[in-house]
Design a protein around this motif. Structure first.
Motif, mmCIF file in Angstrom:
data_model
loop_
_atom_site.group_PDB
_atom_site.id
_atom_site.type_symbol
_atom_site.label_atom_id
_atom_site.label_comp_id
_atom_site.label_asym_id
_atom_site.label_seq_id
_atom_site.Cartn_x
_atom_site.Cartn_y
_atom_site.Cartn_z
ATOM 1 N N LEU A 116 0.787 -1.241 0.000
ATOM 2 C CA LEU A 116 0.000 0.000 0.000
ATOM 3 C C LEU A 116 0.822 1.296 0.000
ATOM 4 C CD1 LEU A 116 -2.917 0.694 -0.199
ATOM 5 C CD2 LEU A 116 -3.150 0.503 2.265
ATOM 6 N N PRO A 117 1.842 1.428 0.873
ATOM 7 C CA PRO A 117 2.609 2.686 0.835
ATOM 8 C C PRO A 117 3.207 2.939 -0.551
ATOM 9 C CG PRO A 117 3.264 1.350 2.723
ATOM 10 C CD PRO A 117 2.346 0.508 1.895
ATOM 11 N N ILE A 119 1.936 1.994 -3.396
ATOM 12 C CA ILE A 119 0.877 2.426 -4.321
ATOM 13 C C ILE A 119 0.733 3.932 -4.221
ATOM 14 C CG2 ILE A 119 -1.604 2.379 -4.773
ATOM 15 C CD1 ILE A 119 -1.634 -0.534 -4.013
ATOM 16 N N TYR A 120 0.669 4.432 -2.955
ATOM 17 C CA TYR A 120 0.548 5.887 -2.791
ATOM 18 C C TYR A 120 1.809 6.603 -3.254
ATOM 19 C CZ TYR A 120 -3.757 4.979 -0.270
ATOM 20 O OH TYR A 120 -5.025 4.578 0.057
ATOM 21 N N GLY A 122 3.397 5.796 -5.886
ATOM 22 C CA GLY A 122 3.454 5.751 -7.351
ATOM 23 C C GLY A 122 4.518 4.817 -7.904
ATOM 24 N N ILE A 123 4.861 3.765 -7.148
ATOM 25 C CA ILE A 123 5.857 2.802 -7.634
ATOM 26 C C ILE A 123 5.173 1.823 -8.593
ATOM 27 C CG2 ILE A 123 7.501 1.015 -6.900
ATOM 28 C CD1 ILE A 123 8.152 3.826 -5.871
ATOM 29 N N PRO A 124 5.808 1.523 -9.723
ATOM 30 C CA PRO A 124 5.189 0.595 -10.684
ATOM 31 C C PRO A 124 4.978 -0.800 -10.091
ATOM 32 C CG PRO A 124 7.104 1.684 -11.645
ATOM 33 C CD PRO A 124 7.076 2.062 -10.209
ATOM 34 N N ARG A 125 3.985 -1.474 -10.621
ATOM 35 C CA ARG A 125 3.531 -2.768 -10.139
ATOM 36 C C ARG A 125 4.660 -3.792 -9.910
ATOM 37 N NH1 ARG A 125 -1.411 -5.133 -9.892
ATOM 38 N NH2 ARG A 125 -2.172 -3.035 -10.197
ATOM 39 N N ARG A 128 6.851 -2.928 -7.047
ATOM 40 C CA ARG A 128 6.102 -3.076 -5.805
ATOM 41 C C ARG A 128 6.126 -4.520 -5.340
ATOM 42 N NH1 ARG A 128 1.368 0.177 -7.851
ATOM 43 N NH2 ARG A 128 0.218 -1.754 -7.830
#
Lengths: 255, 415
Positions: A116-117, A119-120, A122-125, A128
């Motif tokens: 989750l952090p 995602i916020y 803006g790290i690519p999938r 992540r």
């Protein structure tokens, strides 16, 4: 020749922080002129009775709240004057929270909680996935990655919270009574993990009222009535010896 | 934060609370389905209507004493009662004087007769049409077996008949009807032809009528109808080419006005009607139904929207802690806003898609047991989706703003 001590960078510097809550008729001074310098890789316990201001101090260090007066430099930036959006970014990148009640999102998988952090942020999938798996492996839960929090024990949930806190490689891990909801054996395990993280170079700030837990730290700051009562170094290995000319702030180290 | 991630989060939240999501959806589904069902039903009728109303053909218009669309006021009715009838002379005059027309027919209708042959009888639901040889082309209903009426049949008022397809099947299942003698209302007619089969969604009586010469009809039934009015024929006029229909109508009106002594400043004392005018009339009629359905649907959607807002407000309160956790992890106010807003919009659109499907289904139900052709008005699907998104945004905004403005500490402390 004299041994020149290793110069450690100041990670966090509080300078004359006041926090006043306006409770209608009267004003409550939760913090009065708190000044602190914390360096990289320090292991700090903040202690104090209920009402001493330790929660308020933790909220300010964690950028969840802004001080009423004073300056707060985090990695050289004054966060006291930052907007809500900027504070969100600081919380996202620089602070890793570990809460007493774990604070996981119940309906999301362990993986999603840890992801989750990022995602916020803006790290690519793909990245992540890699970082989240790394962090989950680091706390020893790689076989539980698809599970939901309610399928885990308390100790395991706190491990997930730690994985989530460290996944973005934050400047500080801020642990608020991390063992408060755990039995002593599991609490010991969690403290073991925090000790390991510290040994690996992580700056950790513990907020606790338990002496036993505080003993894991190398520096214990005690608060009373919103002021620093004492600031004691348990062992000097992490001592913060900052050359005075590098200080862009007034006040400074209390040791 | 990427849109895809935000979408996935919202779906997760919706699926995490299935029962509540479903209950919320019901309102949206009902609202959208009611609009779409009515619009689909109207569009189904409209498409079929336009096909069937074209029985007259694009080149053909009709003159008649009684307006095809009925009367809108009693005054109009009283005025029309004083209008003179149309007679065969009108038809002859138009045929001779109007350059732009090629076929001018006359027809007169009566309803509710039985046709008998060799002891067999149809029900008393057969129409008689007294007509002319122009009848089949002007009504695009052709003689499939045998021959058409001839000018001689008209001139001599012969007792000949062309029967509808259903009558042929009913009375002549095994024998060739041509040349046989049928009885209708006490009169005998020789069958000279059988019409092609022609199904109809509206009424379906195209296979249940008998065409006899208009002169034969007038000879048998007289020039005065049972209510005491002079019998009036309908005159069907075909323009030479489709693009001439307006000129042909104008010229024909002038000829008829002159014959009937209408002064230049007086309105027509007769009705001119074409397929086009009928379709316009139908459309005008359905406007009201459409508007009503639209209003009902909008009310349903607003009610559903308030339901969504209520649910989202509850959801924000219930998930205050979660919002605090997300904020502590670095969610910006706009991340929280978009998460809750997307949730409302997705919820509305899931409801919208189901509603559209249900509406299309309901709107097409009647095509299952009638001759209507089924129809899926996709433009209404697009409008439906648009509306659902608007409802989602409109009613999801307040809860989402409330969520995004929560203070991280207050939210985290919330139990």
């Amino acid at each position: 020749m004299a041994v020149i001590p290793e110069i450690k960078e100041t990670t966090l510097s509080l300078n004359a922080i006041d926090k006043t809550y306006d409770m209608g008729v009267e004003q409550v001074h939760a913090l009065r002129g708190v000044s602190l310098d914390i360096c990289r890789n320090e292991y700090i316990a903040i202690m104090g009775a209920s009402g001493s201001g330790k929660s308020t101090l933790m909220n300010i260090i964690g950028c969840l709240d802004s001080p009423s007066a004073g300056a707060y430099y985090l990695e050289g930036e004054n966060v006291a004057a930052m907007s809500e959006n900027q504070l969100s970014e600081i919380r996202n990148r620089q602070i890793g929270f570990v809460f007493q009640t774990f604070n996981l999102i119940a309906r999301a998988s362990i993986f999603h909680n840890v992801e989750l952090p990022m995602i916020y942020g803006g790290i690519p999938r793909g990245e992540r996935r890699r970082y989240a798996e790394e962090a989950i492996t680091r706390v020893g839960l790689n076989d539980r990655i698809k599970h939901k929090p309610n399928e885990l024990s308390g100790g395991q949930r706190q491990r997930v919270a730690i994985a989530r806190a460290l996944v973005f490689n934050p400047s500080i891990i801020l642990a608020d009574e991390p063992t408060g909801n755990l039995d002593s054996r599991t609490g010991g395990e969690i403290m073991g993990i925090l000790d390991e993280l510290h040994a690996a170079g992580q700056t950790i700030i513990l907020v606790t009222h338990e002496e036993e837990i505080a003993q894991h730290a190398s520096r214990v700051i005690r608060l009373k009535d919103g002021e620093v009562e004492s600031d004691l170094r348990v062992d000097d290995t992490d001592a913060c010896i900052a050359p005075s000319e590098s200080l862009h702030l007034v006040g400074g180290a209390t040791s | 934060m990427k849109l895809l991630d935000a979408l996935l989060m919202s779906f997760q939240a919706i699926l995490g609370n299935k029962l509540r999501s479903v209950l919320t959806l019901v309102g949206i589904v009902a609202g959208v389905a009611s609009i779409i069902a009515v619009m689909t039903a109207i569009s189904v009728m409209q498409v079929t209507m336009e096909q069937e109303m074209s029985v007259l053909g694009a080149q053909v218009f009709q003159l008649q004493k009684w307006p095809a669309g009925g009367f809108s006021t009693p005054e109009e009715r009283r005025a029309a009662m004083t209008w003179p009838p149309f007679t065969l002379e009108h038809a002859n005059a138009i045929r001779e004087q109007v350059e732009t027309v090629d076929l001018v027919g006359a027809e007169i209708w009566d309803f509710g007769y039985a046709v008998e042959y060799a002891g067999e009888s149809t029900n008393e639901n057969i129409s008689i049409c007294g007509g002319t040889p122009e009848y089949p082309p002007n009504n695009t209903h052709y003689v499939g077996l045998g021959r058409n009426l001839s000018p001689m049949d008209i001139k001599s008022a012969r007792k000949v008949a062309i029967i509808g397809f259903a009558i042929g099947q009913r009375l002549f299942p095994f024998v060739d009807p041509i040349g046989k003698t049928i009885r209708m209302d006490g009169y005998k007619y020789q069958v000279i032809g059988v019409f092609d089969e022609k199904k109809s969604a509206f009424g379906g009586n195209f296979d249940n009528y008998v065409l006899i010469p208009v002169t034969t009809y007038l000879k048998s039934y007289g020039m005065i109808d049972p209510r005491g009015f002079s019998r009036s024929v309908n005159i069907t006029v075909r323009a030479k080419r489709p693009e001439l229909i307006r000129d042909a109508q104008a010229e024909t009106r002038q000829v008829v006005r002159r014959m009937r002594g209408v002064k230049p400043n007086e309105p027509d004392n007769f009705d001119v009607y074409s397929s086009e005018s009928m379709i316009q009339e139908f459309n005008a009629m359905t406007q009201g139904v459409k508007a009503a359905a639209f209003v009902i649907g909008i009310i349903a959607l607003v009610v559903a929207g308030i339901g969504i807002m209520n649910i989202m407000l509850v959801s924000v309160t219930e998930r205050t802690k979660e919002i605090g956790i997300r904020k502590s992890l670095g969610a910006k106010p706009r991340n929280i806003l978009s998460q809750f807003l997307l949730e409302a919009v997705i919820l509305c659109n899931i409801g919208g898609v189901i509603g559209i499907a249900v509406g299309f289904g309901l709107g097409n139900v009647m095509t299952l047991f009638t001759e209507f052709e089924n129809n899926v008005p996709l433009e209404w699907a697009a409008i439906g989706i648009l509306f659902c998104s608007a409802v989602g945004i409109g009613f999801g905004m307040l809860p989402a703003i409330r969520a995004s403005r929560l203070h991280p500490i207050d939210a985290l402390r919330f139990e």
